[in-house]
Write a protein that holds these residues in place. Structure first.
Motif, PDB file in Angstrom:
ATOM      1  N   LYS A   1       0.798  -1.229   0.000  1.00  0.00           N
ATOM      2  CA  LYS A   1       0.000   0.000   0.000  1.00  0.00           C
ATOM      3  C   LYS A   1       0.830   1.279   0.000  1.00  0.00           C
TER       4      LYS A   1
ATOM      5  N   ASP B   1       0.712   5.226   5.639  1.00  0.00           N
ATOM      6  CA  ASP B   1      -0.444   5.443   4.765  1.00  0.00           C
ATOM      7  C   ASP B   1      -1.186   6.737   5.112  1.00  0.00           C
TER       8      ASP B   1
ATOM      9  N   ASN C   1      -6.837   3.822   2.735  1.00  0.00           N
ATOM     10  CA  ASN C   1      -7.084   2.388   2.832  1.00  0.00           C
ATOM     11  C   ASN C   1      -7.586   1.806   1.524  1.00  0.00           C
TER      12      ASN C   1
HETATM   13 CA    CA Z   1      -5.064   2.971   7.833  1.00  0.00          CA
END
Ligand code: CA
Ligand code: UD1
Length: 462
Positions: free
Chosen positions: A22, A109, A232
């Motif tokens: 991610k 993130d 996310n």
């Molecule tokens: Ca998160």
């Protein structure tokens, strides 16, 4: 006081539905993690630790290939058992007996966090207490809620999955960013269990532990939700991308750049502009791009790693990569300028011209439909429509050198290696494979024959 900065980046990011970890998904052309690392590098007296797990090698190679950051301290969390477990992996590298040092925890993130916000949070954190960065939002779904006592003191963070209906209604959420005194961190982490719906060790549980010890819990409530927005999924990635682009274009507009529609410009790197620069719609800047005074960039254009000097016009539909373009030049519409191209003052490159690894001298022109590769072209040269420089013989690339004031007639093929000296004239439709001396006329095409009394074929009767 020394500050250890821990960035958590070990998770896969299941909801991104991607084989790429991610934190490598990009915003403004830079991996999210790279944004966070760059921000921490503006803080003084810090030691950075990055916790990686899923795709660790991919992340490390990204940094060595795409950034010139100094060697980073990577900490491996081979199994992702939760954010507290992730921080625990860094403990051996920390000086846990030191009563003064602080640890700043960041998430890989949460890419748009600003260094000023971090500085304020660190400054307000004492060695005795804990400092949390929180935000009040109308959309707290999915996030940890800040639970406060009637006195207003923070008593816990409750993850959404563990929250009661009443707690779910709380609009103050945990950004995930916190400052913890190092001496207490180790002790608290040991006490955290994984008895929750996820079976994970939640870092957020240290807040309740701190409250039980009557330890001071400070909070800094920030107003810009997007600054602490975590990514996310791809929708959140797109929202932050737009927000980032809007911030970039706003900075440019404040500095005087005319941007026809800031929602239709993307800056994926660094863009530097002089005065009176104009950028039309659907333009993408990649890498490091410099536009001089009075430069205008037409619609639907991509410019990467290039320098464009004063008063040059880029007409719509161009693709420019790795070029150095001089003053008062004109490029496009629909031109492709490839790496290694140097265009001097007042050069004109017109529609459907592809040019690579070539220098063109002052005032030279290729106005329509040409391919020019590996050439050195002098001043005031005219490259006619349909000219092809054959730089490749199927095995090797060769160079073409053209002097000043040369005229290359339309539809000529210049077969490299080749030298065409000053003032030479190439007749249209020639295939040139030997050098042409100064002032010579080269004609290399079949001689025209006109046949009189010639009869057109007529249709045969069956
Ligand atoms: Ca998160
Ligand atoms: C976390 C917080 C939540 C907060 C939210 C803000 C916890 C338990 N919850 O939830 O309170 O509101 O962030 O965005 O901390 N990571 C690891 N190793 C692990 C697990 C996660 O390194 O074992 C990393 C992830 O790569 C990610 C970060 O930690 O960068 C946060 O993890 P994530 O699973 O996204 O936590 P959230 O559910 O968003």
């Amino acid at each position: 006081m020394k500050l250890d900065v821990v960035i958590l980046a070990a998770g896969k990011g299941t909801r991104m539905y991607s084989s790429k970890p991610k934190v490598l998904h990009s915003i403004g052309g830079k991996a999210m993690l790279e944004h966070v690392v760059a921000t921490t590098q503006t803080l003084d007296n810090t030691q950075l630790h990055i916790v990686v797990g899923y795709g660790a090698d991919q992340i490390k190679s990204y940094f060595s290939a795409n950034t010139n950051m100094p060697e980073l301290h990577w900490v491996l969390q081979s199994e992702q058992l939760g954010t507290a477990h992730a921080v625990q992996q860094v403990l051996p590298a920390l000086d846990c007996d030191n009563e003064e040092n602080l640890v700043l925890v960041l998430y890989g993130d949460v890419p748009l966090i600003k260094s000023t916000t971090l500085r304020t949070l660190v400054d307000q954190a004492g060695v005795n207490g804990l400092s949390l960065l929180t935000v009040i939002t109308e959309k707290p779904e999915g996030l940890g809620r800040i639970v406060r006592e009637q006195s207003g003191d923070i008593s816990a963070i409750v993850e959404e999955r563990e929250a009661t209906e009443e707690q779910k209604a709380i609009k103050e959420i945990n950004s995930g960013i916190m400052v913890v005194p190092v001496a207490k961190l180790g002790r608290w982490l040991k006490k955290i269990g994984n008895d929750n719906t996820q079976g994970e060790f939640y870092l957020t549980d240290i807040v309740a532990l701190a409250a039980q010890e009557n330890c001071k819990i400070n909070s800094s409530v920030i107003t810009d939700e997007l600054e602490v927005q975590g990514v996310n999924d791809k929708t959140q990635l797109a929202i932050l991308e737009r927000h980032y682009q809007m911030t970039k274009t706003e900075e440019l507009m404040k500095a005087g750049v005319t941007i026809r529609d800031p929602a239709r410009v993307d800056i994926r790197g660094e863009l530097e502009c002089g005065n009176d620069v104009e950028v039309d719609v659907n333009v993408i800047f990649e890498g490091k791009v410099t536009l001089g005074n009075g430069v205008s960039v037409g619609a639907n254009t991509v410019i990467k790693d290039s320098v464009i000097a004063d008063h040059t016009t880029i007409l719509p539909g161009c693709n420019i990569d790795g070029a150095n373009i001089g003053e008062k030049a004109a490029v496009g519409p629909y031109a492709r300028i490839r790496p290694g191209t140097v265009l001097k003052e007042a050069v004109k490159i017109g529609n459907f011209v592809e040019i690579k690894n070539t220098t063109m001298g002052k005032g030279s022109k290729a106005s329509h439909l040409a391919y020019i590769g590996d050439a050195e072209i002098g001043e005031n040269v005219n490259i006619g429509a349909g000219t092809i420089v054959c730089n490749y013989d199927g095995v090797n690339k060769h160079k073409t050198v053209i002097g000043d004031d040369v005229f290359v007639g339309s539809n000529s093929v210049l077969i490299a290696p080749l030298k065409i000296a000053d003032g030479a004239f190439i007749a249209a439709g020639s295939a040139i494979n030997s050098d042409v001396a100064a002032g010579e006329l080269a004609v290399a095409r079949g001689k025209q024959r006109n046949i009189s009394k010639w009869k057109r074929p007529s249709k045969r009767s069956q």
